[in-house]
Scaffold this active site. Structure first.
Site, short mmCIF file in Angstrom:
data_model
loop_
_atom_site.label_atom_id
_atom_site.label_comp_id
_atom_site.label_asym_id
_atom_site.label_seq_id
_atom_site.Cartn_x
_atom_site.Cartn_y
_atom_site.Cartn_z
N VAL A 289 0.84 -1.20 0.00
CA VAL A 289 0.00 0.00 0.00
C VAL A 289 0.87 1.25 0.00
O VAL A 289 0.60 2.23 -0.71
CB VAL A 289 -0.95 0.00 1.21
CG1 VAL A 289 -1.70 1.31 1.32
CG2 VAL A 289 -1.93 -1.16 1.09
N ALA A 290 1.96 1.23 0.78
CA ALA A 290 2.84 2.40 0.85
C ALA A 290 3.57 2.62 -0.47
O ALA A 290 3.87 3.76 -0.84
CB ALA A 290 3.85 2.21 1.97
N ASP A 336 -0.26 22.55 -42.39
CA ASP A 336 -0.96 22.97 -43.59
C ASP A 336 -0.54 24.41 -43.90
O ASP A 336 -0.26 25.19 -42.98
CB ASP A 336 -2.47 22.89 -43.35
CG ASP A 336 -3.26 23.34 -44.56
OD1 ASP A 336 -2.96 22.88 -45.67
OD2 ASP A 336 -4.19 24.15 -44.39
N ASP A 610 -6.74 23.14 -41.10
CA ASP A 610 -8.02 23.81 -40.89
C ASP A 610 -9.15 23.24 -41.73
O ASP A 610 -10.31 23.51 -41.46
CB ASP A 610 -7.90 25.31 -41.17
CG ASP A 610 -7.44 25.61 -42.61
OD1 ASP A 610 -7.11 24.64 -43.33
OD2 ASP A 610 -7.42 26.79 -42.99
N GLU A 679 10.29 4.84 2.24
CA GLU A 679 9.40 4.14 3.16
C GLU A 679 9.66 2.63 3.10
O GLU A 679 9.70 1.94 4.13
CB GLU A 679 7.95 4.46 2.82
CG GLU A 679 7.60 5.94 2.95
CD GLU A 679 6.25 6.28 2.33
OE1 GLU A 679 5.43 5.37 2.19
OE2 GLU A 679 6.04 7.45 1.95
N ASN A 704 1.91 9.82 3.22
CA ASN A 704 1.39 9.83 1.85
C ASN A 704 0.51 11.03 1.58
O ASN A 704 0.55 11.62 0.49
CB ASN A 704 0.60 8.54 1.59
CG ASN A 704 1.50 7.33 1.43
OD1 ASN A 704 2.68 7.47 1.18
ND2 ASN A 704 0.94 6.14 1.60
N THR A 707 3.15 14.63 2.72
CA THR A 707 4.41 14.88 2.00
C THR A 707 4.40 14.38 0.57
O THR A 707 5.28 14.75 -0.21
CB THR A 707 5.60 14.25 2.75
OG1 THR A 707 5.46 12.83 2.73
CG2 THR A 707 5.64 14.71 4.18
#
Length: 871
Positions: A289-290, A336, A610, A679, A704, A707
């Site tokens: 998860v981190a 073009d 165009d 981490e 999370n 920071t």
């Protein structure tokens, strides 16, 4: 009774057939048309004269497709894991991000589906058709092959027609062929089968506009079988992912593999060390998860949205958010000519006459031998060439209305493709003044002397023809001017006989001039390492002249026509494609071929245009750029972005902004990956050193949110780096990890984790029970110092200045304040399981965090000296 055979819905190469043969083949008559019964039978067989929306996806299918992106799937798995370990905050945050991205992606793709609808709306709603010998007004969708249609000025051509009769008939085909001049049509049967659309002068195409005169035409193709329909079918193709989307997908795949590997290693190491399997499983899941940077999609989306908002100030409207970044990686711009590099308005570039007296007589020709008139708003209305002549004469001080009152018109011989000239007769006292303008080859041979006031001078026809060719080589449309004084008006049947013994006045050269600032914009693109290629339906000489004026071409560059391109094999063309700077007389299919060939050579291609003829290439290009003022709805709907001021120079600002956006996304990746890696390393190193788990799940969530998320968003506002437009584009295949990001992630993450474990070991020895608060604080502060250091890939923070990105500076101060609150506000201790630190301990945390900041500054100094991460 026998049933007549129903003809096919299209006649191949109709310009090669005689009208009488086509009428017989289609069972029609030039004066009677089809019968109602014939038309109804054919309508059942060939279908309505409409564009089919082939392959259009249901909105629900578009929405569901948003959840199949690999990065989104990784986030959904992370949300499930977070729910299993009891982290509802992460579940909610990830769900919001996933839904936000799905909604934005759905809106972008749904708008792209509307390109086909815009094409359908170009169809003329009503048209005049001959049925049962009578002229009737019917819905244009009911037209069938064999119908006979009447057209006049202002009408939209309702189907592809072989012209049967015409009266000074001219058509504006710029939206289909890209040619700026209106086209004078003829009835002559042509001989060559490989003529470009603009050279098939006996045809009128669906979706083009009648500029002048009247005509009757035979329907030879309807619906999707028309040239406009072929463009519609070219639009019905899948749009590839942008470079940003490809890089993020690759990033997500690599990240997930790395996370799964690390989690497996951590679980196995702990289990072999004797830890409880369930404990290690929860630790591994927490680590997963981190490790997932769930803020990345949100930061990317917000960064692109902010960039899109900034670009509106530069008069560029983004239709698909990833296009903002794509501009920053563009290596080739295929532009073009008409309406993009030029103003799409004819302008007199040169009046080549002998002296001031001859100039006055020449301006008299421009004013009088001219059918344009002043409209209600004071703007000249008529053929673009003739309005340009009037504007020039008025600019020289000669008022067209005054000349027309002084020399009233008595008769005229109108311009036609066969004659290639126009003559008008005017009352001039007791005499008649005849004025002539036209193609040099049609006027010069009828001149016997040079105009010289009271007496004629010798005329050298060979020299005049060479003079005209010299002007034509400059890309000018050249007209010869002449006059003659007659004793009286010739009889109506003998007007053309008087077009002889003319006095030559001079040449006038016209051109659709380059836009202001276009040359400077092309030079800026070259300085940024971006090649500019011109693609147009205009004549090669005209295209090359404009390209030289703008600096697109030099002496070694090539001009290639559509017929030359058609004759090349694919391998031969791919060898040539990087040397060609100008393509002229192109069909829509060939524009796509050029874009694809460039992409096969590793180029990231932007296409500007165009017209309807540009729409397929706009959609196929890596980024399609349409014109907002002069462009068609079809082009705008097919494109990724629109230039609101139709100015090529706006692209320079857009490219600079695109580079800034991609740089800032890289900076966020460079910031968030080492942070997440820090981490991971904190948990992994502590585990291998047989230290207690240093961080709680609430600590990871706080880091999370505080920071990762807020500073990452503030990085989106980072100003462009110095010299952003003096460096080459990033290669399209370049990884988002290129130029040092993966190396930075490894060493910075490892250093961050090592500093945290060092703080843990020291605090467990000296600080007793609140060692976890020190680890938590060192990790938070080191990430905040890290985000300040990665604001530039090269420049030192001290040369940038702390306040050059005020939002980031405020966010860092706010984050530090929040971390202090977590440490020193008593009621937060229970929530975050923290304890207050002493002054020495807090200073030690700041000092350890500063080590990472200093290390990144040393890395940038090495980059500036070219020691590392060289391209």
């Amino acid at each position: 009774m026998t049933t007549e055979p129903v003809p096919e819905a299209v006649v191949t190469d109709a310009h090669l057939h005689d009208p009488a043969d086509l009428l017989r083949e289609l069972g029609s008559d030039a004066h009677q048309g089809l019968t109602t019964a014939q038309a109804q039978t054919r309508l059942l067989h060939v279908g309505a004269n409409a564009l089919i929306e082939a392959g259009q996806r249901h909105p629900l299918r578009i929405l569901l497709a948003q959840f199949t992106d690999f990065m989104i799937l990784v986030l959904l798995v992370a949300a499930i894991i977070a729910g299993l370990i009891g982290e509802p905050q992460d579940v909610v945050a990830i769900a919001v991000i996933v839904v936000l991205n799905a909604v934005l992606g759905f809106v972008q793709e749904y708008r792209a589906e509307r390109a086909m609808l815009a094409l359908k709306q170009m169809m003329a709603l009503q048209t005049r058709v001959v049925r049962d010998g009578l002229v009737r007004q019917i819905d244009a969708t009911q037209l069938v092959p064999g119908d006979v249609v009447d057209l006049e000025a202002g009408n939209i051509v309702p189907a592809d027609l072989r012209l049967l009769d015409l009266w000074s008939f001219r058509v504006n085909e710029s939206t289909l062929t890209g040619e700026s001049l209106v086209v004078e049509k003829s009835l002559s049967t042509l001989q060559s089968s490989d003529l470009a659309l603009g050279d098939r002068l006996n045809l009128a195409y669906k979706g083009t506009t009648v500029a002048y005169g009247r005509a009757r035409g035979l329907v030879v193709a309807t619906g999707m079988r028309t040239e406009l329909g072929k463009i519609a079918s070219l639009l019905d193709q899948e749009v590839g992912k942008t470079p940003l989307q490809k890089r993020l997908a690759a990033f997500g795949q690599k990240l997930s593999v790395a996370v799964l590997f690390i989690c497996a290693v951590l679980f196995l190491a702990g289990w072999l060390r004797g830890e409880m399997p369930m404990t290690m499983l929860l630790t591994a899941i927490s680590l997963a998860v981190a490790a997932i940077p769930e803020a990345l999609p949100a930061v990317v989306t917000i960064t692109l949205a902010l960039g899109a908002a900034r670009m509106v100030r530069y008069r560029a409207l983004i239709r698909r958010l990833p296009a903002v970044q794509t501009l920053g990686s563009v290596t080739t711009i295929c532009s073009d000519k008409t309406g993009t590099l030029t103003v799409n308005r004819m302008h007199v570039d040169v009046l080549d006459v002998a002296d001031a007296q001859a100039q006055r007589e020449a301006c008299k020709v421009l004013n009088l031998c001219n059918d344009a008139v002043r409209g209600a708003q004071g703007v000249w209305v008529g053929d673009p060439t003739e309005t340009a002549l009037l504007e020039f004469a008025a600019g020289q001080g000669w008022t067209p209305e005054q000349d027309r009152r002084h020399w009233p018109r008595l008769a005229e011989l109108p311009f036609s493709a066969e004659r290639a000239r126009m003559s008008t007769f005017h009352q001039d006292g007791d005499e008649v003044l005849m004025l002539v303008k036209g193609a040099p080859e049609a006027v010069v041979p009828r001149c016997t002397q040079l105009w010289g006031g009271t007496g004629g001078r010798h005329l050298d026809a060979t020299a005049l023809h060479e003079q005209a060719r010299g002007l034509a080589r400059q890309g000018l449309r050249v007209l010869a001017l002449a006059c003659r004084t007659l004793p009286g008006l010739p009889a109506s049947g003998h007007l053309d006989a008087s077009e002889c013994e003319l006095s030559f006045l001079g040449f006038v050269g016209l051109i659709d001039p380059p836009r202001p600032q276009a040359q400077e914009a092309v030079a800026a693109c070259k300085a940024a390492g971006i090649r500019v290629v011109m693609m147009t339906g205009d004549h090669p000489a005209t295209a090359a002249a404009i390209a030289r004026r703008l600096g697109i071409m030099d002496g070694n560059d090539k001009v290639m026509t559509g017929s030359e391109l058609q004759a090349l094999s694919l391998p031969d063309f791919e060898r040539e494609v990087k040397q060609v700077r100008v393509y002229a007389r192109l069909n829509p299919e060939q524009k796509i071929k050029i874009v694809q060939a460039l992409q096969e050579q590793g180029e990231l291609v932007a296409m500007t245009g165009d017209g309807v003829n540009d729409a397929p290439a706009l959609k196929r290009a890596d980024i399609g750029i349409a014109m907002g003022q002069g462009g068609t709805d079809v082009a705008r709907e097919a494109a990724h972005m629109t230039l609101l001021d139709d100015n090529f120079a706006t692209l320079v600002h857009a490219v600079r902004e695109g580079r800034r956006i991609y740089d800032n996304i890289r900076k966020f990746v460079k910031f968030t990956l080492p942070s997440n890696a820090g981490e991971i390393w904190t948990l992994v190193l502590a585990s291998f050193l047989v230290l207690p788990i240093p961080l709680l799940p609430i600590h990871l969530l706080w880091i999370n949110l505080v920071t990762d998320g807020l500073p990452g968003l503030a990085l989106a506002g980072e100003p462009a780096e110095r010299g952003a437009m003096q460096r080459p584009p990033r290669p399209p295949q370049e990884s988002i990890f290129a130029l040092g990001i993966w190396q930075h992630t490894v060493w910075a993450g490892l250093l961050m984790g090592g500093l945290c474990v060092l703080a843990q070991a020291w605090a467990m020895e000296r600080a007793g029970t609140h060692w976890q608060s020190m680890v938590f604080t060192v990790l938070t502060l080191s990430q905040l110092g890290h985000v300040l250091a990665v604001r530039s890939e090269r420049e030192s923070l001290f040369s940038q200045g702390l306040l050059s990105n005020k939002p980031l500076f405020v966010v860092v101060l706010l984050s530090v304040g929040l971390q202090m609150a977590v440490l020193y506000v008593p009621w937060l201790h229970q929530v975050f399981k923290t304890a207050p630190l002493s002054a020495f301990e807090l200073l030690l945390c700041f000092g350890l965090a500063g080590v990472l900041f200093v290390a990144v500054e040393i890395e940038k100094a090495m980059v500036r000296r070219g020691w590392i991460y060289k391209r």
